[in-house]
Design a protein around this motif. Structure first.
Motif, PDB file in Angstrom:
ATOM      1  N   ILE A 248       0.844  -1.186   0.000  1.00 52.63           N
ATOM      2  CA  ILE A 248       0.000   0.000   0.000  1.00 52.63           C
ATOM      3  C   ILE A 248       0.884   1.242   0.000  1.00 52.63           C
ATOM      4  CG2 ILE A 248      -1.716   1.306   1.303  1.00 52.63           C
ATOM      5  CD1 ILE A 248      -2.750  -1.356   2.366  1.00 52.63           C
ATOM      6  N   VAL A 249       0.596   2.154  -0.907  1.00 55.23           N
ATOM      7  CA  VAL A 249       1.335   3.408  -1.014  1.00 55.23           C
ATOM      8  C   VAL A 249       0.453   4.521  -0.456  1.00 55.23           C
ATOM      9  CG1 VAL A 249       2.427   5.027  -2.604  1.00 55.23           C
ATOM     10  CG2 VAL A 249       2.539   2.583  -3.057  1.00 55.23           C
ATOM     11  N   ARG A 250       1.052   5.427   0.274  1.00 52.88           N
ATOM     12  CA  ARG A 250       0.298   6.548   0.842  1.00 52.88           C
ATOM     13  C   ARG A 250      -0.397   7.350  -0.254  1.00 52.88           C
ATOM     14  NH1 ARG A 250       3.696  10.424   3.019  1.00 52.88           N
ATOM     15  NH2 ARG A 250       5.536   9.314   2.383  1.00 52.88           N
ATOM     16  N   ALA A 251      -1.538   7.920   0.099  1.00 52.80           N
ATOM     17  CA  ALA A 251      -2.307   8.706  -0.853  1.00 52.80           C
ATOM     18  C   ALA A 251      -2.088  10.206  -0.681  1.00 52.80           C
ATOM     19  CB  ALA A 251      -3.789   8.393  -0.706  1.00 52.80           C
ATOM     20  N   CYS A 252      -1.439  10.607   0.411  1.00 54.52           N
ATOM     21  CA  CYS A 252      -1.274  12.033   0.661  1.00 54.52           C
ATOM     22  C   CYS A 252       0.206  12.406   0.753  1.00 54.52           C
ATOM     23  CB  CYS A 252      -2.023  12.463   1.914  1.00 54.52           C
ATOM     24  SG  CYS A 252      -1.592  11.544   3.377  1.00 54.52           S
TER      25      CYS A 252
ATOM     26  N   GLN B  66       0.299  24.553   1.344  1.00 58.17           N
ATOM     27  CA  GLN B  66      -0.730  25.565   1.601  1.00 58.17           C
ATOM     28  C   GLN B  66      -1.234  26.164   0.290  1.00 58.17           C
ATOM     29  OE1 GLN B  66       1.084  28.459   4.182  1.00 58.17           O
ATOM     30  NE2 GLN B  66       0.525  27.338   6.037  1.00 58.17           N
ATOM     31  N   ASP B  67      -0.308  26.453  -0.627  1.00 54.74           N
ATOM     32  CA  ASP B  67      -0.691  27.014  -1.925  1.00 54.74           C
ATOM     33  C   ASP B  67      -1.545  26.031  -2.719  1.00 54.74           C
ATOM     34  OD1 ASP B  67       0.767  29.274  -1.285  1.00 54.74           O
ATOM     35  OD2 ASP B  67       2.503  28.724  -2.526  1.00 54.74           O
ATOM     36  N   ILE B  68      -1.198  24.750  -2.653  1.00 56.17           N
ATOM     37  CA  ILE B  68      -1.958  23.726  -3.374  1.00 56.17           C
ATOM     38  C   ILE B  68      -3.367  23.612  -2.790  1.00 56.17           C
ATOM     39  CG2 ILE B  68      -2.108  21.255  -3.876  1.00 56.17           C
ATOM     40  CD1 ILE B  68       0.996  21.264  -4.005  1.00 56.17           C
ATOM     41  N   LYS B  69      -3.482  23.639  -1.470  1.00 57.21           N
ATOM     42  CA  LYS B  69      -4.806  23.589  -0.828  1.00 57.21           C
ATOM     43  C   LYS B  69      -5.658  24.774  -1.259  1.00 57.21           C
ATOM     44  CE  LYS B  69      -3.425  21.026   3.270  1.00 57.21           C
ATOM     45  NZ  LYS B  69      -3.327  21.004   4.731  1.00 57.21           N
ATOM     46  N   LYS B  70      -5.049  25.941  -1.309  1.00 53.29           N
ATOM     47  CA  LYS B  70      -5.762  27.146  -1.741  1.00 53.29           C
ATOM     48  C   LYS B  70      -6.207  27.006  -3.198  1.00 53.29           C
ATOM     49  CE  LYS B  70      -5.124  31.992  -0.937  1.00 53.29           C
ATOM     50  NZ  LYS B  70      -4.159  33.080  -0.729  1.00 53.29           N
TER      51      LYS B  70
ATOM     52  N   PHE C 223      -0.929  16.997  -6.097  1.00 49.59           N
ATOM     53  CA  PHE C 223       0.447  17.474  -6.078  1.00 49.59           C
ATOM     54  C   PHE C 223       1.084  17.344  -7.463  1.00 49.59           C
ATOM     55  CE2 PHE C 223       5.024  16.902  -5.467  1.00 49.59           C
ATOM     56  CZ  PHE C 223       5.322  18.089  -4.807  1.00 49.59           C
ATOM     57  N   ALA C 224       0.840  16.221  -8.123  1.00 46.00           N
ATOM     58  CA  ALA C 224       1.400  16.006  -9.458  1.00 46.00           C
ATOM     59  C   ALA C 224       0.865  17.033 -10.451  1.00 46.00           C
ATOM     60  CB  ALA C 224       1.086  14.594  -9.941  1.00 46.00           C
ATOM     61  N   GLU C 225      -0.422  17.288 -10.396  1.00 48.38           N
ATOM     62  CA  GLU C 225      -1.027  18.254 -11.314  1.00 48.38           C
ATOM     63  C   GLU C 225      -0.473  19.662 -11.078  1.00 48.38           C
ATOM     64  OE1 GLU C 225      -5.350  20.328 -12.078  1.00 48.38           O
ATOM     65  OE2 GLU C 225      -5.322  18.246 -11.399  1.00 48.38           O
ATOM     66  N   TYR C 226      -0.374  20.056  -9.823  1.00 51.68           N
ATOM     67  CA  TYR C 226       0.079  21.403  -9.485  1.00 51.68           C
ATOM     68  C   TYR C 226       1.567  21.589  -9.774  1.00 51.68           C
ATOM     69  CZ  TYR C 226       0.472  25.784  -6.873  1.00 51.68           C
ATOM     70  OH  TYR C 226       0.693  27.083  -6.514  1.00 51.68           O
ATOM     71  N   SER C 227       2.373  20.590  -9.426  1.00 49.47           N
ATOM     72  CA  SER C 227       3.829  20.746  -9.530  1.00 49.47           C
ATOM     73  C   SER C 227       4.378  20.415 -10.913  1.00 49.47           C
ATOM     74  CB  SER C 227       4.529  19.848  -8.505  1.00 49.47           C
ATOM     75  OG  SER C 227       4.338  18.488  -8.833  1.00 49.47           O
TER      76      SER C 227
ATOM     77  N   ILE D 238       5.220  17.427 -11.733  1.00 50.17           N
ATOM     78  CA  ILE D 238       6.006  16.203 -11.574  1.00 50.17           C
ATOM     79  C   ILE D 238       5.097  15.024 -11.910  1.00 50.17           C
ATOM     80  CG2 ILE D 238       7.290  14.740  -9.953  1.00 50.17           C
ATOM     81  CD1 ILE D 238       7.894  17.286  -8.345  1.00 50.17           C
ATOM     82  N   LYS D 239       5.598  14.101 -12.696  1.00 47.42           N
ATOM     83  CA  LYS D 239       4.771  12.959 -13.092  1.00 47.42           C
ATOM     84  C   LYS D 239       4.347  12.154 -11.868  1.00 47.42           C
ATOM     85  CE  LYS D 239       6.763  12.409 -17.635  1.00 47.42           C
ATOM     86  NZ  LYS D 239       7.506  11.542 -18.540  1.00 47.42           N
ATOM     87  N   GLU D 240       3.099  11.716 -11.901  1.00 43.91           N
ATOM     88  CA  GLU D 240       2.533  10.966 -10.775  1.00 43.91           C
ATOM     89  C   GLU D 240       3.303   9.683 -10.496  1.00 43.91           C
ATOM     90  OE1 GLU D 240      -1.791   9.141  -9.573  1.00 43.91           O
ATOM     91  OE2 GLU D 240      -1.724  10.797 -10.993  1.00 43.91           O
ATOM     92  N   GLU D 241       3.813   9.034 -11.536  1.00 45.67           N
ATOM     93  CA  GLU D 241       4.552   7.783 -11.324  1.00 45.67           C
ATOM     94  C   GLU D 241       5.871   8.018 -10.592  1.00 45.67           C
ATOM     95  OE1 GLU D 241       6.997   6.930 -15.397  1.00 45.67           O
ATOM     96  OE2 GLU D 241       4.842   6.627 -15.472  1.00 45.67           O
ATOM     97  N   ILE D 242       6.503   9.158 -10.791  1.00 43.56           N
ATOM     98  CA  ILE D 242       7.731   9.489 -10.062  1.00 43.56           C
ATOM     99  C   ILE D 242       7.420   9.638  -8.575  1.00 43.56           C
ATOM    100  CG2 ILE D 242       9.490  11.274  -9.714  1.00 43.56           C
ATOM    101  CD1 ILE D 242       9.333  11.793 -12.757  1.00 43.56           C
ATOM    102  N   ILE D 243       6.309  10.303  -8.279  1.00 43.79           N
ATOM    103  CA  ILE D 243       5.911  10.516  -6.886  1.00 43.79           C
ATOM    104  C   ILE D 243       5.552   9.196  -6.221  1.00 43.79           C
ATOM    105  CG2 ILE D 243       4.250  11.664  -5.368  1.00 43.79           C
ATOM    106  CD1 ILE D 243       3.999  13.801  -7.642  1.00 43.79           C
ATOM    107  N   THR D 244       4.771   8.362  -6.889  1.00 42.33           N
ATOM    108  CA  THR D 244       4.379   7.076  -6.292  1.00 42.33           C
ATOM    109  C   THR D 244       5.581   6.153  -6.142  1.00 42.33           C
ATOM    110  OG1 THR D 244       3.685   6.254  -8.467  1.00 42.33           O
ATOM    111  CG2 THR D 244       1.965   7.136  -7.025  1.00 42.33           C
ATOM    112  N   ASN D 245       6.540   6.194  -7.066  1.00 41.27           N
ATOM    113  CA  ASN D 245       7.761   5.397  -6.906  1.00 41.27           C
ATOM    114  C   ASN D 245       8.534   5.846  -5.670  1.00 41.27           C
ATOM    115  OD1 ASN D 245       7.356   3.791  -9.145  1.00 41.27           O
ATOM    116  ND2 ASN D 245       8.601   5.045 -10.495  1.00 41.27           N
ATOM    117  N   TYR D 246       8.640   7.153  -5.471  1.00 41.51           N
ATOM    118  CA  TYR D 246       9.323   7.676  -4.284  1.00 41.51           C
ATOM    119  C   TYR D 246       8.591   7.207  -3.016  1.00 41.51           C
ATOM    120  CZ  TYR D 246      10.206  10.844  -0.463  1.00 41.51           C
ATOM    121  OH  TYR D 246      10.462  11.328   0.787  1.00 41.51           O
ATOM    122  N   LEU D 247       7.271   7.358  -2.984  1.00 45.42           N
ATOM    123  CA  LEU D 247       6.499   6.996  -1.798  1.00 45.42           C
ATOM    124  C   LEU D 247       6.586   5.502  -1.498  1.00 45.42           C
ATOM    125  CD1 LEU D 247       3.312   9.207  -2.205  1.00 45.42           C
ATOM    126  CD2 LEU D 247       5.235   9.551  -0.645  1.00 45.42           C
ATOM    127  N   SER D 248       6.671   4.683  -2.537  1.00 45.36           N
ATOM    128  CA  SER D 248       6.761   3.229  -2.304  1.00 45.36           C
ATOM    129  C   SER D 248       8.134   2.851  -1.748  1.00 45.36           C
ATOM    130  CB  SER D 248       6.465   2.458  -3.586  1.00 45.36           C
ATOM    131  OG  SER D 248       7.468   2.694  -4.550  1.00 45.36           O
TER     132      SER D 248
END
Length: 67
Positions: A3-7, A29-33, A48-52, A54-64
């Motif tokens: 299981i990979v974190r969702a936040c 904070q800026d993303i929440k706004k 986070f991926a949409e705002y930044s 950064i590709k979502e797969e890069i983020i999920t690989n890091y989180l895993s």
């Protein structure tokens, strides 16, 4: 199945971008706004991926790897 974190947390922003944790708090904070979220709500990987940009797969690989 692992299981990979969702936040995203400020420490994750720090590790993904190389910027400070303080920058990570400000960015979240800026993303929440941007997405009209309330302060108690979390920022998801997708948001986070949409705002930044950064590709979502890069983020999920890091989180895993971190979890």
């Amino acid at each position: 199945m692992k299981i990979v974190r969702a936040c995203i947390f400020p420490k994750d922003v720090h590790c993904l971008t190389g910027r400070s944790e303080r920058y990570g708090r400000k960015l979240l904070q800026d993303i929440k706004k941007h997405f009209g979220k309330q302060p108690h709500q979390f920022v998801t990987v997708e948001e986070f991926a949409e705002y930044s940009g950064i590709k979502e797969e890069i983020i999920t690989n890091y989180l895993s790897q971190v979890s």
